[in-house]
Design a protein around this motif. Sequence first.
Motif, PDB file in Angstrom:
ATOM      1  N   ASP A 255      37.149  47.765  36.892  1.00  0.00           N
ATOM      2  CA  ASP A 255      37.402  48.240  38.258  1.00  0.00           C
ATOM      3  C   ASP A 255      36.507  47.523  39.258  1.00  0.00           C
ATOM      4  O   ASP A 255      36.950  47.131  40.344  1.00  0.00           O
ATOM      5  CB  ASP A 255      37.171  49.754  38.361  1.00  0.00           C
ATOM      6  N   GLN A 256      35.238  47.356  38.914  1.00  0.00           N
ATOM      7  CA  GLN A 256      34.305  46.688  39.827  1.00  0.00           C
ATOM      8  C   GLN A 256      34.594  45.194  39.908  1.00  0.00           C
ATOM      9  O   GLN A 256      34.591  44.605  41.000  1.00  0.00           O
ATOM     10  CB  GLN A 256      32.866  46.911  39.365  1.00  0.00           C
TER      11      GLN A 256
ATOM     12  N   ARG B 264      37.343  43.727  39.534  1.00  0.00           N
ATOM     13  CA  ARG B 264      38.585  43.512  40.282  1.00  0.00           C
ATOM     14  C   ARG B 264      38.303  43.334  41.771  1.00  0.00           C
ATOM     15  O   ARG B 264      38.942  42.528  42.449  1.00  0.00           O
ATOM     16  CB  ARG B 264      39.542  44.676  40.059  1.00  0.00           C
ATOM     17  N   THR B 265      37.339  44.072  42.290  1.00  0.00           N
ATOM     18  CA  THR B 265      37.031  43.980  43.727  1.00  0.00           C
ATOM     19  C   THR B 265      36.451  42.622  44.105  1.00  0.00           C
ATOM     20  O   THR B 265      36.469  42.244  45.277  1.00  0.00           O
ATOM     21  CB  THR B 265      36.036  45.078  44.152  1.00  0.00           C
TER      22      THR B 265
END
Length: 308
Positions: free
Chosen positions: A149-150, A152-153
């Motif tokens: 998730d991190q 991806r940013t």
Amino acid sequence: MAFVYKADPVRGAEWARLFAAKAPDIPFHIWPDIGEPDRVRYLAAWVPPQDIERQFPNLELFFSTGAGIDQFDLTVLPPELPVVRMAEPGVVAGMVEYATMAVLALHRDLPTYIRQQREARWAAHRVYPASKRRVSVLGLGVLGCAVLDQLRTLGFQLAGWSRTRRQIDGVACYAGREELAAMLAGTDILVCLLPLTQETRGILDSKLFQHLPRGASLVHVGRGAHLDHQALLDALESGGLSSAVVDVTDPEPLPAGHPFWAHPKILLTPHIASMTQPETAVEQVLDNIRCHQAGAPLMGLVDRSRGY
């Protein structure tokens, strides 16, 4: 009912303070002070005591104080005793920070620049955007998904591998041994966040490294026994791998003179990628106690057939 904590006593004192504030009705003891054994219903430990069934005949829940459970033998625990691993937010946040730091360090060639600084050599290397870098995560549990998730940013191309099929937005997901080689072939930075089981022990070996593109890098934050040390050294020597960030080893600590200590292509840290935070750990433990009392599902309940 009473609660016993058997791990680092300094953190235990923090747990005791938090229990006194949040659950004053639950007597809290720090090992070796266990109070009245017959009253103990809950035990949190890094390593369980020997003969746990005899020592705590009315034990209802056993909590690991860490995110993993490979530090103890499930077969010696009573088969009906629920075992809960630590999946609290503090552990997750810490791992996300460390894994992101490590991936960015490899992405921006930090090991190379550290070597050059030691050599007093000024040399710039090509900088690539994150969108050109392929990062793959082994292990798609709570920690693996949070790390993805991190990442991806930041714009990385992402892939993930797990024992069973997963679907994650923005992540190319692979499953089973038959699909592992395909994922590795499209990986520039490999992050290991697997649980340690009989199937994953020694998985980071020469065969796996040979499936990676030449010059790929490794972030190892799973368990020490995942990694074949000599295979990593050979891959770094041959150029098959360009660098590695290693936080977990087997044994720990590494013995004096081990090649990892001074290796110019390895960034080594002493198993500090993530640590249980007392505030959030106690919240998760108390939530699970309430769920247990209400007959509701437990967060982090270990599936003994899988070993995690």
